[in-house]
Design a protein around this motif. Structure first.
Motif, PDB file in Angstrom:
ATOM      1  N   LEU A 146      -4.626 -10.778  -3.074  1.00 24.28           N
ATOM      2  CA  LEU A 146      -4.838 -10.771  -1.634  1.00 24.28           C
ATOM      3  C   LEU A 146      -3.773  -9.937  -0.931  1.00 24.28           C
ATOM      4  O   LEU A 146      -4.065  -9.195   0.003  1.00 24.28           O
ATOM      5  CB  LEU A 146      -4.851 -12.202  -1.082  1.00 24.28           C
ATOM      6  CG  LEU A 146      -6.104 -13.004  -1.390  1.00 24.28           C
ATOM      7  CD1 LEU A 146      -5.906 -14.456  -1.004  1.00 24.28           C
ATOM      8  CD2 LEU A 146      -7.309 -12.410  -0.673  1.00 24.28           C
ATOM      9  N   LYS A 147      -2.530 -10.067  -1.367  1.00 24.06           N
ATOM     10  CA  LYS A 147      -1.449  -9.255  -0.785  1.00 24.06           C
ATOM     11  C   LYS A 147      -1.716  -7.778  -1.014  1.00 24.06           C
ATOM     12  O   LYS A 147      -1.567  -6.957  -0.114  1.00 24.06           O
ATOM     13  CB  LYS A 147      -0.105  -9.692  -1.389  1.00 24.06           C
ATOM     14  CG  LYS A 147       1.057  -8.746  -1.153  1.00 24.06           C
ATOM     15  CD  LYS A 147       1.395  -8.534   0.314  1.00 24.06           C
ATOM     16  CE  LYS A 147       2.661  -7.746   0.493  1.00 24.06           C
ATOM     17  NZ  LYS A 147       2.473  -6.405   0.972  1.00 24.06           N
ATOM     18  N   PHE A 148      -2.160  -7.448  -2.222  1.00 20.34           N
ATOM     19  CA  PHE A 148      -2.407  -6.049  -2.555  1.00 20.34           C
ATOM     20  C   PHE A 148      -3.515  -5.453  -1.716  1.00 20.34           C
ATOM     21  O   PHE A 148      -3.387  -4.340  -1.207  1.00 20.34           O
ATOM     22  CB  PHE A 148      -2.734  -5.935  -4.050  1.00 20.34           C
ATOM     23  CG  PHE A 148      -3.044  -4.543  -4.484  1.00 20.34           C
ATOM     24  CD1 PHE A 148      -2.027  -3.590  -4.590  1.00 20.34           C
ATOM     25  CD2 PHE A 148      -4.344  -4.158  -4.781  1.00 20.34           C
ATOM     26  CE1 PHE A 148      -2.318  -2.293  -4.979  1.00 20.34           C
ATOM     27  CE2 PHE A 148      -4.631  -2.866  -5.179  1.00 20.34           C
ATOM     28  CZ  PHE A 148      -3.623  -1.925  -5.273  1.00 20.34           C
ATOM     29  N   VAL A 149      -4.606  -6.167  -1.528  1.00 17.46           N
ATOM     30  CA  VAL A 149      -5.732  -5.605  -0.771  1.00 17.46           C
ATOM     31  C   VAL A 149      -5.473  -5.622   0.734  1.00 17.46           C
ATOM     32  O   VAL A 149      -6.118  -4.876   1.474  1.00 17.46           O
ATOM     33  CB  VAL A 149      -7.071  -6.315  -1.077  1.00 17.46           C
ATOM     34  CG1 VAL A 149      -7.432  -6.168  -2.541  1.00 17.46           C
ATOM     35  CG2 VAL A 149      -7.061  -7.760  -0.671  1.00 17.46           C
ATOM     36  N   GLU A 150      -4.530  -6.428   1.197  1.00 19.81           N
ATOM     37  CA  GLU A 150      -4.212  -6.488   2.626  1.00 19.81           C
ATOM     38  C   GLU A 150      -3.068  -5.561   3.004  1.00 19.81           C
ATOM     39  O   GLU A 150      -2.798  -5.369   4.175  1.00 19.81           O
ATOM     40  CB  GLU A 150      -3.879  -7.923   3.053  1.00 19.81           C
ATOM     41  CG  GLU A 150      -5.018  -8.894   2.893  1.00 19.81           C
ATOM     42  CD  GLU A 150      -6.234  -8.564   3.738  1.00 19.81           C
ATOM     43  OE1 GLU A 150      -6.106  -7.861   4.765  1.00 19.81           O
ATOM     44  OE2 GLU A 150      -7.328  -8.987   3.366  1.00 19.81           O
TER      45      GLU A 150
END
Length: 105
Positions: free
Chosen positions: A100-104
């Motif tokens: 989630l951190k990576f895609v955000e």
């Protein structure tokens, strides 16, 4: 900066959850006070982070950090079982948080 605030808020989730565990059903004053106070700070920090982050991802990361942290502390300090399936599913939560951190980002 909102990511730092979110991570700290997630770490505070661990603190308040464990404090409430030690409050023994709100029968012990100081652990209950700490638990409620830290929960309010954690929620406030989540609110600040939500000004700049998507609610779905931020909330999932906040809860995920708390979930994994409390489970790990439970295994290391409270004698809860550290079975391979439990560790594997906690690892999946960590992968989800990182994803989630990576895609955000």
């Amino acid at each position: 900066m909102p990511w730092v605030v979110l991570v700290v808020a997630g770490l505070l989730e661990i603190v308040w959850s464990l404090a409430l565990k030690h409050a023994e059903g709100m029968t012990r004053l100081w652990p209950a006070v700490v638990g409620i106070g830290v929960a309010m700070i954690s929620l406030g920090m989540l609110s600040v982070a939500l000004k700049h982050l998507p609610v779905g991802s931020a909330y999932a990361i906040w809860v995920g950090i708390g979930t994994v942290g409390v489970a790990v502390v439970g295994m290391l300090a409270l004698g809860e079982p550290a079975t391979w399936p439990r560790l594997a599913f906690l690892a999946l939560i960590v992968v989800g948080i990182a994803g989630l951190k990576f895609v955000e980002a």
